[in-house]
Design an enzyme around this catalytic site. Structure first.
Site: not given
Length: 295
Positions: A40, A102, A144
């Site tokens: 991250d 994204k 998902h």
């Protein structure tokens, strides 16, 4: 003969994004025996992720103090340097539900992880659209995951128009290895879950706003009449009210219909910073682990 590398227990997978979903995905992978590289850009988010994962392992020990416990958090490597992803057998992307964010991440993954199956953890954005902004759309598979990831055994799986059989098969093998079942879903904005549930949350917030029922009343109907474990407004607080509004805006981007216009009640909470459990207040107030509807 397939040339796609298939992940297996003991191999290394990459997880991009250390938010709530990324933490849950990293936990599931580590528990299944994978070495995990969790990346991250935000050091504080990574530190919080490490704390959350250690707490999850502590809960294991408290629930069964005499049992033997696998030190699965030790298999998770944290860092802001995305070059750590080089050499992974599969990468799972869990960044903010924003097309620009994204797209930038996946273009970077083109450089770092060529030929590697890419799992896109998205709740709204079509896989074909996102894959079309990269060099190799054949390796993109939408998965998902539901929140909280460790507690939800079912996922939605979405193939893009150009997803290859070999990459799809590799991702399904991976899902089996971490104990997930799936429902195949067409590449439509919001898929099944969010195409329906975002409108339910939106309508529930509107009913509260117009005085049809209060927050607790709306949620009781869903829990006690329909048997749902949580009502829609409790769910909004868990997901994050800001995430709900962002998802509704994304649905509007790809499906321009009025039912996806965020209600006044949702947007007011976001404007006031009351976005749910993670900040201690949303539709409910959270203190000392107990929740109560806002007065």
């Amino acid at each position: 003969m397939s040339t796609t590398s298939r992940p297996g227990e003991g191999s290394r997978v990459g997880v991009v994004g250390a938010g709530v979903m990324g933490i849950g995905v990293a936990e599931e992978c580590a528990r299944a025996g994978y070495a995990v590289t969790l990346v991250d850009v935000d050091r504080e988010r990574l530190a919080a992720a490490g704390d959350a994962l250690r707490r999850a392992a502590l809960v294991d020990r408290l629930r069964d103090p005499k049992g033997e416990h696998d030190n699965w958090p030790a298999r998770i490597d944290f860092g802001t340097d995305d070059t750590r992803l080089t050499g992974v057998s599969l990468v799972l992307e869990n960044v903010t539900e924003d097309p620009g964010t994204k797209t930038a991440v996946h273009r970077r993954l083109d450089e770092l992880c060529p030929g590697v199956p890419v799992v896109v953890n998205t709740s709204v954005i079509p896989i074909t659209w996102l894959a079309g902004h990269t060099e190799d759309p054949s390796r993109f598979v939408g998965v998902h995951f539901m929140n909280p990831v460790p507690a939800k055994p079912l996922v939605e799986v979405i193939r893009g128009e150009l997803t290859s059989d070999e990459h799809a098969d590799a991702v399904l093998d991976f899902l089996r290895s971490i104990g997930k079942d799936w429902v195949p879903v067409a590449d439509s904005p919001g898929f099944v879950s969010n195409a329906i549930f975002m409108t339910v949350i939106n309508s529930a917030a509107e009913l509260v706003e117009t005085g049809v029922a209060d927050v607790e009343g709306v949620d009781r109907v869903f829990r006690e009449c329909f048997g749902h474990p949580m009502g829609p407004l409790e769910s909004a607080d868990l997901i994050g009210v800001d995430t709900v509004v962002r998802s509704l805006h994304m649905l509007q981007k790809f499906v321009d219909v009025g039912r996806y216009e965020p209600s006044v009640g949702l947007t007011r909470l976001v404007d006031e910073g009351r976005v749910g459990r993670r900040v201690g207040e949303g539709f409910y107030q959270y203190a000392s682990g107990r929740a109560g509807a806002r007065s």
